[in-house]
Design a protein around this motif. Structure first.
Motif, PDB file in Angstrom:
ATOM      1  N   ASN A 296      56.866   7.599  38.686  1.00 18.41           N
ATOM      2  CA  ASN A 296      57.770   8.583  38.146  1.00 18.41           C
ATOM      3  C   ASN A 296      57.965  10.022  38.761  1.00 18.41           C
TER       4      ASN A 296
ATOM      5  N   LYS B  70      58.481  11.846  31.944  1.00 19.65           N
ATOM      6  CA  LYS B  70      60.030  12.525  31.875  1.00 19.65           C
ATOM      7  C   LYS B  70      59.931  14.053  31.766  1.00 19.65           C
TER       8      LYS B  70
ATOM      9  N   GLY C 134      66.864  11.532  32.348  1.00 15.36           N
ATOM     10  CA  GLY C 134      65.607  12.083  31.381  1.00 15.36           C
ATOM     11  C   GLY C 134      66.110  11.038  30.185  1.00 15.36           C
TER      12      GLY C 134
ATOM     13  N   ARG D 115      60.573   2.702  33.391  1.00 17.47           N
ATOM     14  CA  ARG D 115      61.071   3.321  32.155  1.00 17.47           C
ATOM     15  C   ARG D 115      60.746   2.681  30.727  1.00 17.47           C
TER      16      ARG D 115
END
Ligand code: NAD
Ligand code: USQ
Length: 482
Positions: free
Chosen positions: A208, A274, A232, A189
């Protein structure tokens, strides 16, 4: 990624056999039932195998720890439920449940009466080892965390350690736990991490996008009714010169009108992963009738939730370094240790922010009010927006009240982003469903600053300045540790 692992390190992921260094709260019920080693060639296993090859002593016990199930557990059929009291026990799989948002959420849902399973590869702990960084707070192993939770509350949280890019592992976890909702936090992330070099960019998008695709296939194959709650990011939208809507925008073009996905202008390989996830989820909602909620979350701050503050062993992680640390958390730690606040560029970069106590609340609300079959629902998950300069001013004021000498420095911006821009993002849907926000207050800043002061001895000041440049990213593997 062998370069990453060429520095000397030793990682041991315990399967529960390691004695706690802190007073251990013994739990006679929760013990690993089986120990399996993940052998498939997923990016994560490749990373581990490379770690083993590169002379390091890396022991990984991939554990399936399955606590006893309550006989009363039936699938929930209700759609709109109150967020505070689930009328029936619901089985929620929290992917990434050992991480910052996931740990707080898993405990919160368990406390609220949900049956929770954590799925996590623990790769985040490996990143810390590789980069030579650490959480400000001393976090316990996942096994010690869960034992402590069970001892304090009597509630078991099941644990599946493995990589969701390994579909066999995910399949086993799905078939064994039979989730009615999956909360998916389990991704790489950090935007700076994804911009270190080619291998981290590739790793991030692979981890991801493939991980999320696997979750979608697992739902299709083994849990058609299961509601996907996917984390998200607000960064998917970028900083357009018009208001940001919640997922969709109605456009009239050449006399015709349609409601379309809001344009995406992400600005790192992480944020772009994302966007790719969102597109894949939207497509499978249409094609397979999957029910999904995309929570476009803003930057999270804070460390304490009602559950994590119950015991030191439950403490959450707090990142302050230049790769995983995020703006407000970093500024509080910087103020506590007398490091100038690192405002990048002009400091007009504006983002949505929220307290971690609201992250857990929002996820609970999304689970309690699931999307309909085939619906791809998008909520903007933040409570307030601030520019970086505004955050620095707030932290300076709060720090001075506590007697800290706080200064700000303008750091040449390592990122490629607008430094002065319009920003007005809608965020009403979660409020309409009952979110009661914890707005940024003097008392929260005081408590975060005091927290940082408490652990200031653990701060490695060399890790504070940013070390990753968006413009200088190259194909050559790069070492970023100090
Ligand atoms: P984190 O790094 O603390 O936690 C992520 C967890 O996922 C880690 O425990 C990691 O080991 C696990 N994981 C990663 N890849 C995995 C895989 N392939 N299989 C199994 N487990 C895997 O991150 P966080 O701050 O808790 O963020 C959680 C989610 O929320 C992320 O998707 C992130 O993009 C999103 N988010 C975070 C923030 C924030 O400010 N922290 C803001 C907006 C959105
Ligand atoms: N910034 C500074 N100084 C710092 C750190 C950051 O000025 O010391 C600036 C950045 O340049 C950026 C803004 O603050 O403009 C936010 O940066 P950040 O590091 O706090 O957050 P970001 O990289 O966007 O990523 C974080 C999480 C990510 C999540 C995202 C939500 O790491 O997982 O997706 O917040 S959002 O920003 O809404 O996309």
């Amino acid at each position: 990624m062998a370069h990453l692992l060429s520095t000397s390190y030793s990682v041991k992921f315990s399967s529960g056999c390691k004695p706690s260094t802190k007073p251990l709260i013994q739990d006679s019920v929760v013990f690993p039932k089986s120990v399996t080693f993940q052998t498939s060639k997923t990016p994560f296993t490749r990373l581990l195998l490379q770690a083993q090859r590169s002379r390091s002593n890396c022991t990984v016990c991939a554990t399936t720890l399955s606590a006893s199930r309550e006989a009363s557990n039936e699938p929930s059929q209700g759609v709109h439920q109150s967020s505070s009291e689930p009328s029936k026990s619901k089985r929620v799989m929290v992917i990434g449940g050992d991480g910052y948002c996931g740990w707080a959420t898993a405990l919160h849902l368990s406390k609220k009466g949900y049956e929770v399973a954590i799925v996590d590869s623990l790769v985040r702990r490996l990143f810390d080892q590789q980069l030579g960084i650490d959480s400000l707070t001393p976090i316990s192993s996942i096994h010690d965390r869960l034992r402590c939770w069970k001892a304090l509350t009597g509630k078991s949280i099941e644990l599946y350690i493995g990589d969701i890019c390994d579909f066999e592992f995910l399949t086993d976890a799905f078939k064994s736990f039979e989730p009615e909702a999956v909360v998916h936090f389990g991704e790489q992330r950090s935007a700076p991490y994804s911009m270190i070099d080619r291998s981290r960019a590739v790793y991030t998008q692979n981890n991801n996008v493939i991980g999320t695709l696997n979750v979608l296939f697992a739902i299709k194959e083994f849990g058609e009714q299961c509601h996907l709650v996917k984390l998200g990011t607000m960064g998917e939208y970028g900083t357009p010169n018009i208001d940001i809507e919640e997922g969709y925008i109605t456009i009239t073009h050449n006399g015709r009108t349609d409601t379309l996905p809001y344009p995406k202008q992400a600005s790192s390989f992480y944020h772009l992963s994302k966007v790719h996830d969102s597109n894949n989820i939207a497509f499978t909602c249409k094609a397979w009738g999957i029910r999904a909620t995309d929570l476009n979350q803003g930057v999270v701050y804070g460390v304490i939730t009602d559950e994590t503050e119950m015991h030191e062993e439950l403490i959450n992680r707090l990142d302050y370094d230049g790769v995983f640390g995020t703006a407000l958390n970093r500024f509080c730690v910087q103020a506590a240790v007398g490091h100038p606040l690192t405002v990048y560029g002009k400091g007009g970069q504006t983002r949505g922010y929220l307290d971690i106590r609201d992250t857990v609340q929002c996820v609970e609300i999304a689970i309690a009010n699931p999307a309909q079959a085939g619906e791809f629902r998008v909520f903007n998950q933040f409570t307030e927006q601030f520019s970086v300069n505004e955050l620095a001013a707030l932290v300076t004021k709060a720090g001075e009240k506590l007697g800290l000498d706080v200064h700000t420095t303008s750091v040449p911006n390592p990122r490629v982003e607008a430094e002065e821009h319009y920003y007005n993002a809608k965020h009403t849907k979660l409020i309409e469903l009952g979110l009661k926000p914890h707005l940024l207050s003097d008392s929260l800043l005081d408590s975060l600053l005091n927290f940082a002061v408490k652990y200031e001895d653990r701060v490695d000041k060399k890790q504070i300045m940013p070390s990753v440049s968006w413009r200088k990213i190259g194909a050559k593997p790069k070492t970023v540790a100090a």
